[in-house]
Design a protein around this motif. Structure first.
Motif, PDB file in Angstrom:
ATOM      1  N   SER B 167      14.859 -36.041  56.434  1.00 34.69           N
ATOM      2  CA  SER B 167      14.064 -35.457  55.242  1.00 34.69           C
ATOM      3  C   SER B 167      13.742 -34.167  55.931  1.00 34.69           C
ATOM      4  O   SER B 167      12.927 -34.008  56.597  1.00 34.69           O
ATOM      5  N   PRO B 172      13.531 -27.651  50.801  1.00 34.26           N
ATOM      6  CA  PRO B 172      14.640 -28.100  50.090  1.00 34.26           C
ATOM      7  C   PRO B 172      15.781 -27.837  51.231  1.00 34.26           C
ATOM      8  O   PRO B 172      15.731 -26.732  51.685  1.00 34.26           O
ATOM      9  N   VAL B 173      16.827 -28.521  51.376  1.00 35.80           N
ATOM     10  CA  VAL B 173      18.245 -27.865  52.112  1.00 35.80           C
ATOM     11  C   VAL B 173      18.957 -26.964  51.394  1.00 35.80           C
ATOM     12  O   VAL B 173      19.614 -27.339  50.448  1.00 35.80           O
ATOM     13  N   LEU B 179      23.793 -29.382  54.118  1.00 36.85           N
ATOM     14  CA  LEU B 179      23.443 -30.932  53.362  1.00 36.85           C
ATOM     15  C   LEU B 179      24.779 -31.591  53.660  1.00 36.85           C
ATOM     16  O   LEU B 179      24.691 -32.820  53.889  1.00 36.85           O
ATOM     17  N   ASN B 195      16.566 -35.353  50.070  1.00 40.45           N
ATOM     18  CA  ASN B 195      16.380 -34.164  49.847  1.00 40.45           C
ATOM     19  C   ASN B 195      15.330 -34.065  48.569  1.00 40.45           C
ATOM     20  O   ASN B 195      15.286 -34.861  47.759  1.00 40.45           O
ATOM     21  N   CYS B 197      14.626 -31.766  45.664  1.00 32.87           N
ATOM     22  CA  CYS B 197      15.362 -30.985  45.227  1.00 32.87           C
ATOM     23  C   CYS B 197      14.710 -29.701  44.290  1.00 32.87           C
ATOM     24  O   CYS B 197      13.913 -29.792  43.420  1.00 32.87           O
ATOM     25  N   ASP B 234      23.648 -32.001  44.810  1.00 35.21           N
ATOM     26  CA  ASP B 234      23.621 -33.000  46.297  1.00 35.21           C
ATOM     27  C   ASP B 234      24.235 -34.265  45.728  1.00 35.21           C
ATOM     28  O   ASP B 234      25.039 -34.895  46.453  1.00 35.21           O
TER      29      ASP B 234
END
Lengths: 372, 495
Positions: B167, B172-173, B179, B195, B197, B234
């Motif tokens: 993580s 966030p990614v 991702l 993730n 979000c 995602d």
């Protein structure tokens, strides 16, 4: 010191309380300018909404109104009052300001207070001192009142929990600017008379405006309806539900807003909003929301307000800003009077009648049952 | 006595709730040598105890009522322990003590430390700290180096070293391609990619739920779409990659719908929710304690009065130590009875507290299994990070020690069956991260918690074991508390 009180916002202020504060502002102004008759009138009106200058004012024994002549205005010339003699007022500003800071300073001095001014630049704030530590430090010096301007919403309300001094909010983020709303209300009252049933348009960047938010509370408490008008990106729909029991409405069409309006208040359009992508161009803003002579031609006597500083040529054309219908300088002048009243009240030296509307907040939220 | 690992513990007569084994009965449980020796009907378990006593062993017997609950030790998939690097906020030891007090015996700690848990060395460091801790602490490693979103960590080696998941929590990614790579690259490890979000372009500097309340308070809004936009993305990436995806702290109704649909479609997705998103709302930011945890005390007459006067005393110490407003009538806008001060920085959390309708949807998602488990997102902060304006305050709630007491409100209000609550705290999170935990099976590691479901207590952050005293529940009365926590056969908390 036990009777100090905070002015954080106007959200639970009744119309009577605001009227009382405006009356107090006019009376203090008259007194300070040497018009003694009104003060004597006040004397007679002790039971009606008015003030009790003579009981609380330390200098009242020596004041000429004791002579009792209420016939005609005697002009004694501008003078300093003794209302806050021996008390300290500190202004603490984390944002730049001309009108607000200077008018607080002049108001405090007019009441005989000792005034110290502090700004974030050039102080320990630049060394990383937190608001909490700054407030505690200033409070330790024993001021009666701290006047705070801060970029974070809720700053004054938060800081008020940390100090013994009365806290007067001179603007917190997007949240509130209560003395601005009071001076706007005073200006409108002078221009329009009783505000009940009047329709006031607030125009421009509503989303980022503490002036708009405080006016929504103050003007509706006085019985006026407020029409918020601006581009959709700067007037989110959430405003429609933000004042559930108040006469606040939204429109995105200025011409529609102007129909039936009794006054228009243009807000400053901060140029940073362009960088934020809220607007495609200043040109398009002026085209749809600028107060131009052409747009106002059908409303020749419509009073125009602006809290300043203005972007002339964007939200307001110079011909409008400085034209006969403009009451913008009147607003500035009233700022001093209103802040005199607020400081005297906050210090606990002068009273206004019935500050709270009974159950104002209760009506809005049953679980809240509080006053200040 | 606490700390004596060798002494067998015999819990007699409580209500044993063990969702992993579909057990809910009045009975006994006996722990010997760090494992569960026997569990079940009193008569059968008693035989084990008598045999031990006959062989000269001292057995510590704990008599419980049928109301008291014996459950597996709780498993928290989302805690911030701040060490290494941010020890002013929390350490592994203080966080583990807080966990023990809250009934948790296994917690997974997030990698947003300094340095970030993004290589084997830092995993080993955290494991060394964890070896001294009261309960089991399992590290989660970063997805990208330094959580910068630019380059993957050495996921395979991190998993070998003991990382239980990946993580970049707190960040966030943002890059969908990154991702996608993470979900794909992590596949052979079997570890989930988590993730947080939050679409940064939609959320910006948002500090509370976007809506009329934020508008009134003049606070920047954090819109629901800031979460759902990224979650929807995602889930499509999970579909595309076949990756193992875990959604952190769902906060809005729309997210529940998205995860429900993804699960129906067979995606390998799990999700968690925090106690505060289940139970609180954004009205708490405005000083209104609405919902199931609204303070039950009626306001006193002095507090209700026209308090235009300030009290003489300014109790800064209190406001600093517990993150709650000072208790004078004048100082907060509100006054007891469901109202407290506005702009209370203890209510500032990311994602923010939402509406009661969102909380309802989250409860619904927990009930139908869309949301697998409850995680605290324990996010301790030092007093100085919360003693400031709302905009400037750090995001986060210190949650380990209030989780059970707060969540029991759902059970008392008959919104959630006790068994589902216990499952969401034990077997479900263990399954989500494939952890050997969350069960009272015979022969398994003896992680056990004893709960008094009816004990009333008022949250006083000054008594927290956590260094983080930042909780919006300060002064709120809860019903239900942990009375004993056993981790690996050892009593790590008793109160």
């Amino acid at each position: 010191m036990s009777d100090r009180r905070n002015l954080l916002d106007l959200e639970d202020w009744s119309g009577d309380a605001i009227t009382g504060m405006l009356d107090l502002a006019e009376q203090l102004r008259d007194q300070q300018q040497g018009h003694m008759s009104r003060q004597a009138d006040t004397h007679h009106q002790a039971d009606t909404p008015g003030v009790e200058l003579e009981t609380h004012c330390p200098g009242s024994e020596e004041e000429p109104h004791q002579a009792g002549s209420a016939a005609g205005a005697e002009f004694a010339g501008p003078q300093k009052l003794d209302v806050l003699r021996g008390q300290a007022v500190i202004t603490l500003f984390y944002e730049n300001s001309t009108r607000t800071r200077i008018s607080f300073e002049l108001a405090a001095k007019a009441l005989g207070a000792d005034v110290a001014n502090m700004t974030a630049t050039g102080s320990s704030v630049e060394k990383g001192e937190s608001l909490l530590d700054t407030i505690k430090t200033l409070d330790a010096m024993g001021p009666a009142i701290i006047v705070l301007r801060h970029p974070a919403s809720g700053a004054a309300e938060t800081a008020a929990r940390w100090c013994r001094a009365a806290m007067v909010n001179a603007g917190d983020g997007w949240h509130a600017h209560p003395t601005q709303a009071l001076l706007d209300a005073l200006t409108l009252r002078e221009t329009l008379g009783d505000l009940a049933g009047k329709r006031i348009v607030i125009l421009g960047d509503i989303q980022h405006s503490r002036v708009a938010r405080s006016n929504c509370w103050a003007l509706t408490a006085l019985g006026a309806s407020v029409v918020l008008c601006g581009p959709t990106t700067l007037l989110p729909q959430s405003f429609a539900a933000a004042y559930p029991d108040r006469a606040v409405s939204l429109t995105y069409d200025l011409d529609h807003a102007l129909e039936g309006a009794d006054a228009v208040m243009a807000l400053r359009l901060q140029k940073e909003r362009m960088a934020g992508g809220f607007l495609p161009s200043l040109r398009e803003y002026r085209r749809h929301y600028g107060l131009t002579p052409e747009r106002l031609a059908a409303y020749p006597s419509l009073p125009i307000l602006h809290p300043g500083p203005m972007n002339e040529g964007i939200e307001i054309d110079p011909a409008v800003a400085h034209g006969p219908r403009s009451v913008i300088e009147r607003q500035v002048a009233n700022g001093v009077a209103v802040r005199m009243a607020v400081l005297a009240w906050a210090a606990g030296v002068l009273d206004i009648p019935e500050k709270m509307k009974d159950g104002t907040r209760k009506a809005r939220k049953a679980s809240e049952g509080h006053g200040r | 006595m606490p700390g004596d690992v060798t002494l067998p513990i015999w819990l007699r007569g409580g209500r044993i709730v063990d969702p992993a084994n579909d057990v809910d009965l009045i009975g006994d449980l006996i722990v010997v040598d760090g494992t569960i020796r026997a569990v079940g009907k009193a008569a059968e378990v008693a035989a084990h105890a008598r045999a031990l006593e006959a062989s000269g062993q001292t057995v510590r017997a704990v008599d419980l009522t049928e109301e008291q609950i014996v459950a597996p030790g709780f498993v928290d998939l989302h805690a911030h322990l701040r060490e290494p690097g941010l020890e002013l906020r929390e350490t592994v030891q203080s966080g583990a003590r807080a966990a023990a007090r809250g009934g948790f015996t296994t917690i997974c700690c997030m990698p947003n430390t300094q340095p970030v848990i993004d290589d084997r060395g830092v995993v080993e460091w955290v494991k060394a700290l964890a070896a001294e801790a009261a309960i089991r602490v399992l590290p989660i490693a970063a997805i990208t180096r330094d959580q910068a979103g630019a380059a993957l960590t050495e996921m395979a080696e991190l998993a070998e070293a003991g990382a239980v998941a990946f993580s970049d929590d707190g960040k966030p990614v943002k890059n969908a391609g990154m991702l996608r790579l993470a979900l794909t690259y992590a596949l052979p490890t079997g570890k989930p990619v988590i993730n947080h979000c939050e679409d940064p372009d939609l959320v910006g500097q948002g500090v509370m739920h976007a809506g009329a309340l934020a508008t009134r308070l003049g606070l920047r809004g954090w819109p629901a779409a800031g979460e759902t936009v990224m979650l929807a993305r995602d889930l499509e990436l999970a579909r595309m990659t076949g990756g193992r995806y875990h959604a952190a702290h769902l906060s809005v109704a729309g997210s529940v719908d998205l995860v429900r649909r993804a699960k129906e479609q067979g995606l390998r997705v799990t999700a968690e929710v925090t106690p505060h998103h289940l139970l609180l709302s954004h009205a708490w930011v405005a000083g209104d304690r609405e919902g199931l945890l609204a303070a039950p005390h009626p306001p006193s007459s002095t507090e209700r009065g026209r308090s235009t006067f300030k009290a003489d005393r300014v109790d800064l110490g209190r406001s600093l130590s517990d993150g709650s407003p000072p208790l004078h009538p004048q100082m907060g806008r509100g006054s007891g009875g469901g109202a407290t001060s506005r702009y209370n920085t203890a209510t500032k959390v990311n994602p923010p507290l939402r509406t009661l309708a969102d909380a309802e949807a989250l409860i619904g998602g927990l009930l139908d299994g869309t949301i697998d488990c409850i995680a605290t997102d324990h996010a301790p902060h030092s007093a100085v990070e919360k003693a400031c304006c709302f905009d400037e305050a750090a995001f986060g709630i210190s949650g380990l020690e209030t989780a059970l007491g707060a969540l029991m409100a759902l059970v008392h209000a008959e919104r959630l069956p006790l068994k589902r609550l216990i499952a969401a705290l034990t077997s479900a999170p263990a399954r989500a991260f494939a952890l050997d935990a969350g069960t009272l099976g015979e022969g398994r590691r003896a992680d056990v918690v004893v709960i008094d479901p009816h004990a009333r207590w008022v949250v006083d952050p000054a008594t927290f074991a956590s260094q983080g005293r930042n909780t919006p529940l300060a002064g709120v009365e809860l019903q239900g508390r942990v009375t004993m926590t056993i981790c690996g056969g050892k009593i790590v908390f008793e109160g």
